[in-house]
Structures are given as C-alpha cells and as structure tokens.
Design an enzyme around this catalytic site. Structure first.
Site, short mmCIF file in Angstrom:
data_model
loop_
_atom_site.label_atom_id
_atom_site.label_comp_id
_atom_site.label_asym_id
_atom_site.label_seq_id
_atom_site.Cartn_x
_atom_site.Cartn_y
_atom_site.Cartn_z
N ASP A 59 -80.56 -2.30 14.06
CA ASP A 59 -80.44 -1.24 13.56
C ASP A 59 -81.00 -1.54 12.00
O ASP A 59 -80.26 -2.04 11.67
CB ASP A 59 -79.30 -0.48 13.49
CG ASP A 59 -79.75 1.09 12.35
OD1 ASP A 59 -80.37 1.67 12.16
OD2 ASP A 59 -78.26 2.18 12.93
N VAL A 60 -82.26 -1.44 11.76
CA VAL A 60 -83.29 -1.78 10.45
C VAL A 60 -82.33 -0.90 9.49
O VAL A 60 -82.54 -1.48 8.44
CB VAL A 60 -84.28 -1.89 10.50
CG1 VAL A 60 -84.54 -2.94 12.15
CG2 VAL A 60 -85.47 -0.62 11.42
N ASN A 86 -92.47 -4.10 13.03
CA ASN A 86 -92.38 -2.71 13.58
C ASN A 86 -91.61 -1.72 13.65
O ASN A 86 -92.33 -1.03 14.33
CB ASN A 86 -93.31 -3.55 15.00
CG ASN A 86 -93.84 -2.63 16.20
OD1 ASN A 86 -94.19 -2.37 16.39
ND2 ASN A 86 -92.48 -2.60 17.42
N TYR A 154 -94.51 10.76 8.35
CA TYR A 154 -94.04 9.50 9.41
C TYR A 154 -95.66 9.38 8.06
O TYR A 154 -95.77 8.27 7.40
CB TYR A 154 -95.31 9.85 10.25
CG TYR A 154 -95.20 9.10 11.27
CD1 TYR A 154 -94.65 7.86 12.05
CD2 TYR A 154 -96.91 8.57 11.73
CE1 TYR A 154 -95.43 7.07 12.40
CE2 TYR A 154 -97.58 7.70 11.91
CZ TYR A 154 -96.63 6.64 12.51
OH TYR A 154 -97.85 5.54 13.39
N LYS A 158 -96.06 5.64 6.14
CA LYS A 158 -97.21 4.50 6.53
C LYS A 158 -98.19 4.34 5.27
O LYS A 158 -98.55 3.63 4.64
CB LYS A 158 -97.83 5.40 7.76
CG LYS A 158 -96.90 5.10 9.14
CD LYS A 158 -96.45 3.95 8.83
CE LYS A 158 -95.74 3.63 11.12
NZ LYS A 158 -95.36 2.10 10.28
#
Length: 249
Positions: A59-60, A86, A154, A158
């Site tokens: 789990d990042v 990613n 999102y 980014k």
C-alpha cells in the site's frame, strides 16, 4: 556512459499501465519488483512476465509498506536502478462543491503522498548504492496540463506530480539520479473504460473518445529507462492520436 543496473520497481503493477510496463521491462531483460495492493493481481502479472520478477504486496500510502518494498528489493538485488512511480487512483467524478474531504484525501494520499514515499525510498537507495545513481519515472497525466470536468482531486495531484518531478530532477543531479515524467492520454486500461462509452467534455457534451494500446506507453517507458544516466527524457506525452486534447475546450 553510465547505465543503471537493470533492477526496476514498478508500483501499481497489478493491472493497466503498471502491468504493461512491468511485462515490457521483464521482456527486455530487467529484473522487476512488482508492487501493488492486491497480491493475486501481482501474481497474475508475474505469471505473464516470466523472467526474474518478485511480488511485494504494498500500500503506497503506508510508510511502513514502502520501506518494506524497497528493503526487499535491495535485499534481493543489491541495488535499484529504476522506479516507475505509477500507482494511482482517479477518484470520484463529482461536482467540486459536492466533494467530501474523505474523497479528496483518498486521491491525494495515493497519487501524491504515495508517489513521494516511493520516490524518497528509491532516492535514498540510489544515492547510497555503488555505483551511485538511478532513474525515477513518474506517471503524470494529460491532466497535468489541462483538466477534465469534475476532476479536481486527480488533476491537482497530477499538477503536483510535475512539481515533484522537477524537484527530484534538481535534487538528484549531484548523485546521478535522473527523473522524468510521462504524461499519458487515453491508454486502454480498466481506468479508461468510460472513454469508450462516452466521457464529459468541457462544453457539456458526452463524447466517445479514442484510446491507444497500453503497450505503446510501455515502450516509451522502456526507452526512457534504458537511456544512459547522462541523458534524460524530462517530460514526454503519449496519447491516443484522435483524443480531444489539442484544442480541448
């Protein structure tokens, strides 16, 4: 010319672009450490890859998990030459005024904090290993340049990824650590299924958008990964040719 050791950590490797990149790297002779939340999905990627692959459920968003991931990679291979950063989530498609704090935080935790944790762990290894150096490739998005409707969490993450990429590029120079970013538009994955059914446009219409094979993205990542460390693709955009991005709005 200095080349990185062909040892790669790929996050979000259980599906989509992460899986495609992992398979392409493995096919090119890289040893690949597969990271993702779902052990069964990682095992499926490993079964498709063949070669030297290792699955590490991760789990990042968890600092402890990320520490374990990179410690395991270093213990197995002795070094890390590449991180493909990613792992990500698109989050809910909701009007800005209706977004909950929990929805916002969930996207930021995965897309930004998770990317930071993985990059920091990779950076530490690359700085300390001998020979020194390595490469980090961040998965950005066309949303790092222009948003879609109702995509504030999102899109914000980014844009932040671009800042992370630039900072890593600068801070890594002294240690032979290169960092680049790939901004992807409409690769055919589970996340883009809605593109083929129709997705909202800036003018309020709903339009079916073209997609491209995720393998086209993976080949670009491979090119970036196999450059000598004296060269770096700082930013690259790979997109479906016919998608409404150029001229969007």
């Amino acid at each position: 010319m200095n080349a990185v050791a062909k040892i790669a950590v790929v996050t979000g490797a259980g599906s989509g672009i992460g899986r495609s990149v992992a398979l392409t790297l493995a096919g090119a002779g890289w040893s690949v450490v597969l990271a993702g939340r779902r052990a069964e999905a990682l095992e499926e990627t490993a079964s498709l890859a063949g070669g030297d692959v290792l699955c590490v459920p991760t789990d990042v968003t968890s600092p402890a998990d990320v520490t374990t991931l990179f410690a395991t990679a270093r213990e197995r291979h002795g070094s890390v030459g590449l991180l493909f950063n990613n792992a990500g989530t698109s989050g809910p498609r909701a009007r800005f005024e209706d977004l909950s704090y929990e929805d916002w935080r969930a996207v930021v935790d995965v897309n930004l904090t998770g990317a930071f944790l993985c990059a920091q762990a990779a950076f530490r290894i690359m700085k300390d290993q001998s020979p020194q150096g390595g490469r980090i490739i961040n998965n950005g998005s066309i949303s790092a340049h222009a948003p879609r409707p109702n995509s504030a969490p999102y899109t914000s993450t980014k844009h932040a990824m671009t800042g992370l990429t630039k900072s890593l590029s600068l801070d890594g120079r002294a240690y032979g650590i290169a960092c680049g970013q790939i901004d992807i538009g409409n690769a055919a994955t589970e996340m883009t299924q809605r593109m083929r059914r129709g997705t909202p446009q800036a003018n309020g219409e709903v339009v079916v958008e073209p997609v491209m094979d995720a393998a086209d993205v993976a080949r670009t990542v491979l090119h970036m990964a196999e450059l000598p460390l004296e060269a770096n693709v700082q930013f690259v955009t790979v997109m479906a040719t016919g998608m409404p991005y150029i001229g969007r709005g």
